[in-house]
Design a protein around this motif. Sequence first.
Motif, PDB file in Angstrom:
ATOM      1  N   MET A   1       0.831  -1.208   0.000  1.00 30.28           N
ATOM      2  CA  MET A   1       0.000   0.000   0.000  1.00 30.28           C
ATOM      3  C   MET A   1       0.869   1.263   0.000  1.00 30.28           C
ATOM      4  O   MET A   1       0.601   2.211  -0.747  1.00 30.28           O
ATOM      5  CB  MET A   1      -0.922   0.002   1.218  1.00 30.28           C
ATOM      6  CG  MET A   1      -1.897   1.153   1.236  1.00 30.28           C
ATOM      7  SD  MET A   1      -3.060   1.079   2.594  1.00 30.28           S
ATOM      8  CE  MET A   1      -1.978   1.214   3.986  1.00 30.28           C
ATOM      9  N   LEU A   2       1.920   1.279   0.808  1.00 28.28           N
ATOM     10  CA  LEU A   2       2.807   2.443   0.835  1.00 28.28           C
ATOM     11  C   LEU A   2       3.551   2.605  -0.485  1.00 28.28           C
ATOM     12  O   LEU A   2       3.738   3.737  -0.959  1.00 28.28           O
ATOM     13  CB  LEU A   2       3.797   2.322   1.991  1.00 28.28           C
ATOM     14  CG  LEU A   2       3.198   2.493   3.385  1.00 28.28           C
ATOM     15  CD1 LEU A   2       4.249   2.215   4.447  1.00 28.28           C
ATOM     16  CD2 LEU A   2       2.610   3.878   3.552  1.00 28.28           C
ATOM     17  N   ARG A   3       3.957   1.522  -1.076  1.00 29.97           N
ATOM     18  CA  ARG A   3       4.638   1.583  -2.377  1.00 29.97           C
ATOM     19  C   ARG A   3       3.701   2.142  -3.446  1.00 29.97           C
ATOM     20  O   ARG A   3       4.095   2.972  -4.262  1.00 29.97           O
ATOM     21  CB  ARG A   3       5.124   0.195  -2.768  1.00 29.97           C
ATOM     22  CG  ARG A   3       5.884   0.178  -4.053  1.00 29.97           C
ATOM     23  CD  ARG A   3       6.455  -1.199  -4.316  1.00 29.97           C
ATOM     24  NE  ARG A   3       7.112  -1.230  -5.607  1.00 29.97           N
ATOM     25  CZ  ARG A   3       6.801  -2.065  -6.578  1.00 29.97           C
ATOM     26  NH1 ARG A   3       5.864  -2.958  -6.396  1.00 29.97           N
ATOM     27  NH2 ARG A   3       7.436  -2.020  -7.717  1.00 29.97           N
ATOM     28  N   TYR A   4       2.449   1.685  -3.457  1.00 29.83           N
ATOM     29  CA  TYR A   4       1.471   2.180  -4.426  1.00 29.83           C
ATOM     30  C   TYR A   4       1.231   3.670  -4.223  1.00 29.83           C
ATOM     31  O   TYR A   4       1.192   4.438  -5.178  1.00 29.83           O
ATOM     32  CB  TYR A   4       0.165   1.404  -4.290  1.00 29.83           C
ATOM     33  CG  TYR A   4      -0.933   1.937  -5.177  1.00 29.83           C
ATOM     34  CD1 TYR A   4      -0.973   1.606  -6.525  1.00 29.83           C
ATOM     35  CD2 TYR A   4      -1.915   2.789  -4.679  1.00 29.83           C
ATOM     36  CE1 TYR A   4      -1.965   2.102  -7.345  1.00 29.83           C
ATOM     37  CE2 TYR A   4      -2.908   3.282  -5.489  1.00 29.83           C
ATOM     38  CZ  TYR A   4      -2.932   2.936  -6.821  1.00 29.83           C
ATOM     39  OH  TYR A   4      -3.912   3.435  -7.626  1.00 29.83           O
ATOM     40  N   MET A   5       1.056   4.094  -2.977  1.00 31.22           N
ATOM     41  CA  MET A   5       0.793   5.511  -2.696  1.00 31.22           C
ATOM     42  C   MET A   5       1.993   6.375  -3.084  1.00 31.22           C
ATOM     43  O   MET A   5       1.826   7.491  -3.582  1.00 31.22           O
ATOM     44  CB  MET A   5       0.451   5.691  -1.226  1.00 31.22           C
ATOM     45  CG  MET A   5      -0.913   5.142  -0.868  1.00 31.22           C
ATOM     46  SD  MET A   5      -1.257   5.187   0.885  1.00 31.22           S
ATOM     47  CE  MET A   5      -1.102   6.916   1.222  1.00 31.22           C
ATOM     48  N   TYR A   6       3.205   5.877  -2.873  1.00 30.04           N
ATOM     49  CA  TYR A   6       4.404   6.647  -3.222  1.00 30.04           C
ATOM     50  C   TYR A   6       4.558   6.789  -4.726  1.00 30.04           C
ATOM     51  O   TYR A   6       4.903   7.853  -5.230  1.00 30.04           O
ATOM     52  CB  TYR A   6       5.635   5.972  -2.622  1.00 30.04           C
ATOM     53  CG  TYR A   6       6.925   6.654  -3.011  1.00 30.04           C
ATOM     54  CD1 TYR A   6       7.298   7.857  -2.422  1.00 30.04           C
ATOM     55  CD2 TYR A   6       7.770   6.106  -3.975  1.00 30.04           C
ATOM     56  CE1 TYR A   6       8.476   8.490  -2.785  1.00 30.04           C
ATOM     57  CE2 TYR A   6       8.939   6.729  -4.343  1.00 30.04           C
ATOM     58  CZ  TYR A   6       9.288   7.924  -3.732  1.00 30.04           C
ATOM     59  OH  TYR A   6      10.450   8.551  -4.089  1.00 30.04           O
ATOM     60  N   ARG A   7       4.285   5.734  -5.470  1.00 31.35           N
ATOM     61  CA  ARG A   7       4.463   5.769  -6.924  1.00 31.35           C
ATOM     62  C   ARG A   7       3.409   6.622  -7.612  1.00 31.35           C
ATOM     63  O   ARG A   7       3.653   7.186  -8.673  1.00 31.35           O
ATOM     64  CB  ARG A   7       4.420   4.352  -7.492  1.00 31.35           C
ATOM     65  CG  ARG A   7       5.651   3.560  -7.105  1.00 31.35           C
ATOM     66  CD  ARG A   7       5.664   2.244  -7.753  1.00 31.35           C
ATOM     67  NE  ARG A   7       5.870   2.439  -9.188  1.00 31.35           N
ATOM     68  CZ  ARG A   7       5.919   1.466 -10.063  1.00 31.35           C
ATOM     69  NH1 ARG A   7       5.766   0.231  -9.671  1.00 31.35           N
ATOM     70  NH2 ARG A   7       6.111   1.715 -11.336  1.00 31.35           N
ATOM     71  N   HIS A   8       2.215   6.727  -7.050  1.00 27.22           N
ATOM     72  CA  HIS A   8       1.133   7.463  -7.693  1.00 27.22           C
ATOM     73  C   HIS A   8       0.870   8.809  -7.029  1.00 27.22           C
ATOM     74  O   HIS A   8      -0.176   9.396  -7.228  1.00 27.22           O
ATOM     75  CB  HIS A   8      -0.143   6.622  -7.698  1.00 27.22           C
ATOM     76  CG  HIS A   8      -0.012   5.400  -8.537  1.00 27.22           C
ATOM     77  ND1 HIS A   8      -0.053   5.435  -9.901  1.00 27.22           N
ATOM     78  CD2 HIS A   8       0.174   4.105  -8.209  1.00 27.22           C
ATOM     79  CE1 HIS A   8       0.104   4.229 -10.377  1.00 27.22           C
ATOM     80  NE2 HIS A   8       0.250   3.391  -9.369  1.00 27.22           N
ATOM     81  N   LYS A   9       1.801   9.276  -6.277  1.00 25.44           N
ATOM     82  CA  LYS A   9       1.625  10.554  -5.596  1.00 25.44           C
ATOM     83  C   LYS A   9       1.733  11.692  -6.602  1.00 25.44           C
ATOM     84  O   LYS A   9       2.713  11.820  -7.317  1.00 25.44           O
ATOM     85  CB  LYS A   9       2.696  10.716  -4.522  1.00 25.44           C
ATOM     86  CG  LYS A   9       2.583  12.009  -3.764  1.00 25.44           C
ATOM     87  CD  LYS A   9       3.676  12.115  -2.733  1.00 25.44           C
ATOM     88  CE  LYS A   9       3.567  13.445  -2.008  1.00 25.44           C
ATOM     89  NZ  LYS A   9       4.629  13.604  -1.031  1.00 25.44           N
TER      90      LYS A   9
ATOM     91  N   TYR B   1      -1.866  13.108 -12.111  1.00 25.29           N
ATOM     92  CA  TYR B   1      -3.232  13.305 -12.562  1.00 25.29           C
ATOM     93  C   TYR B   1      -3.201  13.645 -14.048  1.00 25.29           C
ATOM     94  O   TYR B   1      -2.191  14.083 -14.575  1.00 25.29           O
ATOM     95  CB  TYR B   1      -3.939  14.396 -11.763  1.00 25.29           C
ATOM     96  CG  TYR B   1      -3.270  15.750 -11.853  1.00 25.29           C
ATOM     97  CD1 TYR B   1      -3.676  16.676 -12.797  1.00 25.29           C
ATOM     98  CD2 TYR B   1      -2.234  16.092 -11.004  1.00 25.29           C
ATOM     99  CE1 TYR B   1      -3.065  17.901 -12.887  1.00 25.29           C
ATOM    100  CE2 TYR B   1      -1.612  17.317 -11.080  1.00 25.29           C
ATOM    101  CZ  TYR B   1      -2.042  18.222 -12.025  1.00 25.29           C
ATOM    102  OH  TYR B   1      -1.433  19.439 -12.117  1.00 25.29           O
TER     103      TYR B   1
END
Length: 72
Positions: free
Chosen positions: A24-32, A35
């Motif tokens: 979850m943290l990896r996903y949030m970091y990569r898509h921060k 848009y």
Amino acid sequence: MEIAIIAAVITAVALVLVCLLFLMLRYMYRHKGTYHTNEAKGTEFAESADAALQCDPALQDAGDNSKKEYFI
């Protein structure tokens, strides 16, 4: 014997939770901050909204320039 089974189950659940947290943290970091917009390219430096719309190739065949409509 029962204590070893309970410890193994608790360890397995903790390991799964740590892996899910990592993913979850990896996903949030990569898509921060990513848009996508549908704005026309090159219109950010136009003098006015009319000039920006006249340069848009998708709107050039929309009709005559005498009637102007703006949607907000």
